[in-house]
Design a protein around this motif. Structure first.
Motif, mmCIF file in Angstrom:
data_model
loop_
_atom_site.group_PDB
_atom_site.id
_atom_site.type_symbol
_atom_site.label_atom_id
_atom_site.label_comp_id
_atom_site.label_asym_id
_atom_site.label_seq_id
_atom_site.Cartn_x
_atom_site.Cartn_y
_atom_site.Cartn_z
ATOM 1 N N GLY A 57 0.684 -1.284 -0.171
ATOM 2 C CA GLY A 57 0.020 -0.058 -0.080
ATOM 3 C C GLY A 57 0.854 1.279 0.130
ATOM 4 O O GLY A 57 0.643 2.312 -0.537
ATOM 5 N N LEU A 58 2.151 1.232 0.785
ATOM 6 C CA LEU A 58 2.957 2.340 0.706
ATOM 7 C C LEU A 58 3.375 2.557 -0.611
ATOM 8 O O LEU A 58 3.469 3.883 -1.350
ATOM 9 C CB LEU A 58 4.033 2.311 1.664
ATOM 10 N N VAL A 59 4.015 1.518 -1.328
ATOM 11 C CA VAL A 59 4.468 1.721 -2.617
ATOM 12 C C VAL A 59 3.253 2.094 -3.750
ATOM 13 O O VAL A 59 3.624 3.148 -4.290
ATOM 14 C CB VAL A 59 5.213 0.583 -3.080
ATOM 15 N N ALA A 60 2.278 1.696 -3.688
ATOM 16 C CA ALA A 60 1.168 2.104 -4.311
ATOM 17 C C ALA A 60 0.949 3.545 -4.306
ATOM 18 O O ALA A 60 0.804 4.339 -4.979
ATOM 19 C CB ALA A 60 0.016 1.242 -4.204
ATOM 20 N N LEU A 61 0.658 3.937 -2.934
ATOM 21 C CA LEU A 61 0.411 5.612 -2.593
ATOM 22 C C LEU A 61 1.591 6.565 -3.028
ATOM 23 O O LEU A 61 1.344 7.456 -3.720
ATOM 24 C CB LEU A 61 0.046 5.755 -1.135
ATOM 25 N N ALA A 62 2.893 5.866 -2.839
ATOM 26 C CA ALA A 62 3.802 6.757 -2.991
ATOM 27 C C ALA A 62 4.019 7.033 -4.658
ATOM 28 O O ALA A 62 4.511 8.153 -4.989
ATOM 29 C CB ALA A 62 5.166 6.150 -2.318
ATOM 30 N N LEU A 63 3.700 6.019 -5.412
ATOM 31 C CA LEU A 63 3.947 6.103 -7.024
ATOM 32 C C LEU A 63 2.665 6.304 -7.822
ATOM 33 O O LEU A 63 2.652 6.484 -8.752
ATOM 34 C CB LEU A 63 4.559 4.535 -7.248
ATOM 35 N N GLY A 64 1.640 6.527 -6.947
ATOM 36 C CA GLY A 64 0.366 6.875 -7.676
ATOM 37 C C GLY A 64 -0.124 5.514 -8.448
ATOM 38 O O GLY A 64 -0.672 5.981 -9.541
ATOM 39 N N ARG A 65 -0.041 4.574 -8.038
ATOM 40 C CA ARG A 65 -0.557 3.036 -8.857
ATOM 41 C C ARG A 65 -1.525 2.380 -7.710
ATOM 42 O O ARG A 65 -1.767 2.589 -6.961
ATOM 43 C CB ARG A 65 0.823 2.285 -8.906
ATOM 44 N N ASN A 66 -2.158 1.624 -8.541
ATOM 45 C CA ASN A 66 -3.051 0.564 -7.869
ATOM 46 C C ASN A 66 -2.302 -0.538 -7.361
ATOM 47 O O ASN A 66 -1.296 -1.139 -8.081
ATOM 48 C CB ASN A 66 -4.083 0.131 -8.942
ATOM 49 N N ALA A 67 -2.650 -1.127 -6.214
ATOM 50 C CA ALA A 67 -1.934 -2.253 -5.582
ATOM 51 C C ALA A 67 -2.822 -3.333 -5.792
ATOM 52 O O ALA A 67 -3.987 -3.445 -6.031
ATOM 53 C CB ALA A 67 -1.698 -2.029 -4.021
ATOM 54 N N PRO A 68 -2.183 -4.880 -5.761
ATOM 55 C CA PRO A 68 -2.953 -5.820 -6.109
ATOM 56 C C PRO A 68 -3.811 -6.006 -4.903
ATOM 57 O O PRO A 68 -3.560 -5.757 -3.740
ATOM 58 C CB PRO A 68 -1.900 -6.947 -5.972
ATOM 59 N N CYS A 69 -5.018 -6.660 -5.206
ATOM 60 C CA CYS A 69 -5.898 -6.800 -3.916
ATOM 61 C C CYS A 69 -5.448 -8.052 -3.169
ATOM 62 O O CYS A 69 -5.748 -8.045 -2.188
ATOM 63 C CB CYS A 69 -7.412 -7.013 -4.547
#
Length: 121
Positions: free
Chosen positions: A29-41
């Motif tokens: 979740g951190l990487v997704a928010l920092a990069l502005g991407r969707n994370a796997p569910c």
């Protein structure tokens, strides 16, 4: 705002397994928010299956790089069957620390073996 700035802005957010918002984050979740991407569910980093994690990173638009520059994502192995993601920042890393129960910035090199570096294309 850069990935480094977004990652640093999340320092102090509580750790929450499968967390995807500022109310709680895990490393994905951190990487997704920092990069502005969707994370796997659905995912599990405790399998130690680096190939599977690399598939998720590719699906999010990241590519393997020589790495180690601010904004890159480090895929590390803290234990034999565990993988973890961290954002490289000047002088260290930002990551969701399960033991400390929050997102932290740690100075210096990775304390764990780096399996690969990833960056947005």
């Amino acid at each position: 705002m850069s990935a480094v700035e977004r990652a640093r802005a999340l320092v102090g957010v509580p750790f929450r397994l499968h967390g995807r918002s500022e109310s709680g984050l895990d490393c994905v979740g951190l990487v997704a928010l920092a990069l502005g991407r969707n994370a796997p569910c659905a995912y599990g980093l405790r399998s130690g299956d680096a190939g599977r994690v690399e598939g998720w990173l590719r699906a999010a638009g990241l590519v393997p790089v020589a790495g180690g520059v601010p904004g890159d994502v480090a895929l590390v192995r803290p234990g034999p069957l565990q993988l973890h993601l961290m954002i490289c920042v000047p002088g260290g890393f930002v990551h969701a620390h399960a033991g400390l129960r929050r997102v932290v910035e740690m100075p210096g090199p990775s304390p764990w073996p780096v399996m690969g570096w990833w960056a947005l294309i």
